[in-house]
Scaffold this motif. Structure first.
Motif, PDB file in Angstrom:
ATOM      1  N   ASP A  89      47.398  32.484  37.367  1.00 27.23           N
ATOM      2  CA  ASP A  89      46.246  31.889  38.348  1.00 27.23           C
ATOM      3  C   ASP A  89      46.066  32.563  39.495  1.00 27.23           C
ATOM      4  O   ASP A  89      45.057  32.894  40.023  1.00 27.23           O
ATOM      5  CB  ASP A  89      46.449  30.404  38.096  1.00 27.23           C
ATOM      6  N   GLY A  90      47.274  32.597  40.317  1.00 29.37           N
ATOM      7  CA  GLY A  90      47.099  32.985  41.658  1.00 29.37           C
ATOM      8  C   GLY A  90      46.727  34.304  41.783  1.00 29.37           C
ATOM      9  O   GLY A  90      45.929  34.837  42.613  1.00 29.37           O
ATOM     10  N   ILE A  91      47.249  35.256  40.844  1.00 32.69           N
ATOM     11  CA  ILE A  91      46.933  36.726  40.696  1.00 32.69           C
ATOM     12  C   ILE A  91      45.414  36.967  40.687  1.00 32.69           C
ATOM     13  O   ILE A  91      44.919  37.616  41.402  1.00 32.69           O
ATOM     14  CB  ILE A  91      47.621  37.386  39.788  1.00 32.69           C
ATOM     15  N   VAL A  92      45.076  36.206  39.397  1.00 37.41           N
ATOM     16  CA  VAL A  92      43.599  36.179  39.142  1.00 37.41           C
ATOM     17  C   VAL A  92      42.649  35.904  40.501  1.00 37.41           C
ATOM     18  O   VAL A  92      41.584  36.344  40.962  1.00 37.41           O
ATOM     19  CB  VAL A  92      43.360  35.356  37.993  1.00 37.41           C
ATOM     20  N   ASP A  93      43.410  34.763  41.233  1.00 38.42           N
ATOM     21  CA  ASP A  93      42.675  34.128  42.349  1.00 38.42           C
ATOM     22  C   ASP A  93      42.341  35.284  43.602  1.00 38.42           C
ATOM     23  O   ASP A  93      41.400  35.353  44.082  1.00 38.42           O
ATOM     24  CB  ASP A  93      42.975  32.995  42.720  1.00 38.42           C
ATOM     25  N   THR A  94      43.721  35.663  43.616  1.00 36.66           N
ATOM     26  CA  THR A  94      43.884  36.659  44.852  1.00 36.66           C
ATOM     27  C   THR A  94      42.781  38.108  44.448  1.00 36.66           C
ATOM     28  O   THR A  94      42.274  38.467  45.395  1.00 36.66           O
ATOM     29  CB  THR A  94      45.445  37.263  44.544  1.00 36.66           C
ATOM     30  N   ALA A  95      43.157  38.161  43.167  1.00 37.00           N
ATOM     31  CA  ALA A  95      42.153  39.583  42.782  1.00 37.00           C
ATOM     32  C   ALA A  95      40.719  39.203  43.006  1.00 37.00           C
ATOM     33  O   ALA A  95      39.927  40.197  43.689  1.00 37.00           O
ATOM     34  CB  ALA A  95      42.418  39.955  41.277  1.00 37.00           C
ATOM     35  N   ALA A  97      39.406  36.781  45.165  1.00 38.91           N
ATOM     36  CA  ALA A  97      38.796  36.982  46.353  1.00 38.91           C
ATOM     37  C   ALA A  97      38.995  38.206  47.053  1.00 38.91           C
ATOM     38  O   ALA A  97      38.125  38.703  47.951  1.00 38.91           O
ATOM     39  CB  ALA A  97      40.137  36.119  47.321  1.00 38.91           C
ATOM     40  N   GLU A  98      39.713  39.010  46.474  1.00 39.09           N
ATOM     41  CA  GLU A  98      39.888  40.254  47.138  1.00 39.09           C
ATOM     42  C   GLU A  98      38.809  41.093  46.747  1.00 39.09           C
ATOM     43  O   GLU A  98      37.924  41.579  47.555  1.00 39.09           O
ATOM     44  CB  GLU A  98      41.089  41.152  46.635  1.00 39.09           C
ATOM     45  N   LYS A 103      33.331  43.167  48.317  1.00 40.45           N
ATOM     46  CA  LYS A 103      31.867  43.203  48.267  1.00 40.45           C
ATOM     47  C   LYS A 103      31.289  43.041  49.472  1.00 40.45           C
ATOM     48  O   LYS A 103      30.341  43.618  50.002  1.00 40.45           O
ATOM     49  CB  LYS A 103      31.617  42.185  46.998  1.00 40.45           C
ATOM     50  N   GLU A 104      31.749  41.782  49.997  1.00 43.64           N
ATOM     51  CA  GLU A 104      31.082  41.359  51.248  1.00 43.64           C
ATOM     52  C   GLU A 104      31.282  42.569  52.416  1.00 43.64           C
ATOM     53  O   GLU A 104      30.468  42.603  52.984  1.00 43.64           O
ATOM     54  CB  GLU A 104      31.970  39.978  51.755  1.00 43.64           C
ATOM     55  N   GLU A 105      32.254  43.000  52.536  1.00 46.15           N
ATOM     56  CA  GLU A 105      32.728  44.133  53.447  1.00 46.15           C
ATOM     57  C   GLU A 105      31.509  45.296  53.055  1.00 46.15           C
ATOM     58  O   GLU A 105      30.942  45.631  54.026  1.00 46.15           O
ATOM     59  CB  GLU A 105      34.070  44.664  53.307  1.00 46.15           C
ATOM     60  N   ALA A 106      31.388  45.610  52.014  1.00 49.36           N
ATOM     61  CA  ALA A 106      30.627  46.573  51.703  1.00 49.36           C
ATOM     62  C   ALA A 106      29.242  46.403  51.829  1.00 49.36           C
ATOM     63  O   ALA A 106      28.295  47.108  52.376  1.00 49.36           O
ATOM     64  CB  ALA A 106      30.714  46.810  49.966  1.00 49.36           C
TER      65      ALA A 106
END
Lengths: 160, 250
Positions: A89-95, A97-98, A103-106
């Motif tokens: 779950d953590g990995i998926v969440d991190t991914a 969020a990343e 996207k936001e940055e872009a």
């Protein structure tokens, strides 16, 4: 067949001596051996009983240890499962969020580039229009052409 | 009927056959017991040791049938000595007899006895076929019973002469005397009768052989029974006199 007191006394004495001798040399050792055997049998029975108890206690302990080990194993497996789920779950969440962050940055980059482009374009247009205006102003406007402009203007106004 | 050799010394008569018989019986009993209890072992008993242990157990249970189990131990040696000595004594006279013919007065044979030519002297017999011997044994039992009664059970021992009512005192005295008397007479009479019958059958000659076989077998049986009876009665008397049982009937 008379009653003889000598035989009578002799029988008593002989019997008492026999009793003493038998007790001393035959029965006493025999009794002690029998007593020893009795003790031995008793001891062996006690020992057997003790070892039986020990064995069953040992068995019980083994069973408990086994049960405990099994329980521990189950707990470990359960824990591992929970941990792995959590980690996934953590990995998926991190991914996620990343990804969102990227996207936001872009988007932000695009926005800022666009703004920058607009700003630069605007300043370009301003300077261009100033240049054009100065070019036009530089040219000497004669009376005739001024008249023409006023006329045209008036014409336009009157036609409306 | 046979005569027994009597040796008179300083006016005291010694019945040589009885003395020989007692001595041989006692020695035989001791040697046998000693042989059977050789090389005793706790874990690996020999056959003879097993036999002796069986005998001890038998006497133990016999005594235990007359008194509480925890009182048996002091009388075990006595019971064993009694039963072994009496049994061997009872059998001693069975297998053969030694008879000598006397033609002149000697060893208690008077001139009257040899009036018909000769007298027969019997040298070999069961010691228990002699009333002197059985009464000696009975006296030992009698003294032991009353000594133990007075020592270990004083109050009840003296009271029992007046039970159930004081008027029974003479009866109780008779009973007290009758016990050793019957003990001696029973043993003597059984064994003596057996030997009398053997010497009677001998008179039949060859024809008597089957009777002899039958009677010898029966005499062994009687000898065992009488030895057992003497022992168990001794224990019953000791139990009655020396061991007070609250609900005991005596």
């Amino acid at each position: 067949m008379d009653w003889k007191w000598t035989s009578f006394v002799y029988a008593i004495v002989a019997f008492l001596i026999l009793y003493w001798l038998l007790n001393r040399y035959a029965f006493k050792p025999l009794f002690s051996i029998m007593e020893q055997r009795r003790q031995m049998v008793l001891e062996q029975m006690n020992a057997a009983e003790n070892s039986r108890k020990e064995a069953s206690a040992e068995m019980e302990a083994q069973k408990q240890a086994l049960a405990q080990a099994r329980q521990e194993a189950n707990e470990i497996i359960e824990k591992a499962r929970i941990t792995s789920t959590k980690q996934a779950d953590g990995i998926v969440d991190t991914a996620r969020a990343e990804a969102a962050r990227l996207k936001e940055e872009a988007v932000r980059d695009i926005e800022s580039e666009k703004n920058k482009a607009i700003a630069s374009l605007r300043s370009e247009v301003g300077s261009l229009s100033v240049a054009i205006a100065s070019k036009i102003v530089e040219k000497q406007i004669d009376e005739k052409s001024q008249e023409q402009i006023v006329e045209r203007y008036l014409k336009e106004v009157s036609s409306k | 009927m046979h005569k027994f050799p009597i040796y008179t010394w300083n006016g005291i008569d010694f019945d040589l056959s009885a003395i020989i018989a007692i001595t041989i019986s006692a020695i035989l009993t001791f040697v046998l017991a000693r042989l059977l209890t050789r090389k005793l072992s706790v874990a690996n008993p020999s056959k003879t040791q097993n036999f002796m242990e069986w005998a001890v157990d038998f006497v133990h249970s016999t005594i235990a049938s007359t008194m509480p189990l925890n009182r048996v131990r002091p009388f075990l040696g006595l019971g064993l000595t009694l039963i072994l000595f009496i049994f061997i004594s009872n059998l001693l006279g069975l297998p053969f007899g030694i008879v000598t013919y006397v033609h002149e007065p000697m060893l208690g044979i008077t001139a009257d006895d040899i009036a018909h030519g000769h007298a027969e002297l019997a040298w070999w017999k069961s010691p228990t076929a002699d009333l002197s011997v059985t009464s000696g044994l009975a006296l030992i039992v009698f003294l032991l019973v009353h000594f133990l009664g007075m020592k270990q059970n004083t109050k009840h021992y003296f009271q029992h002469y007046f039970k159930p009512y004081p008027i029974f005192f003479p009866l109780n005295i008779i009973e007290t005397i009758a016990k050793p008397v019957t003990l001696a007479l029973r043993l003597f009479a059984n064994i003596f009768a057996g030997e009398v019958l053997i010497s009677t059958i001998l008179m039949l000659g060859v024809i008597g052989t089957p009777f002899m076989i039958a009677w010898q077998g029966f005499s062994i049986f009687v000898g065992a029974i009488q030895a057992f009876l003497f022992t168990i009665l001794t224990m019953v008397y000791i139990s009655q006199a020396a061991i007070h049982d609250d609900d005991g009937a005596h």
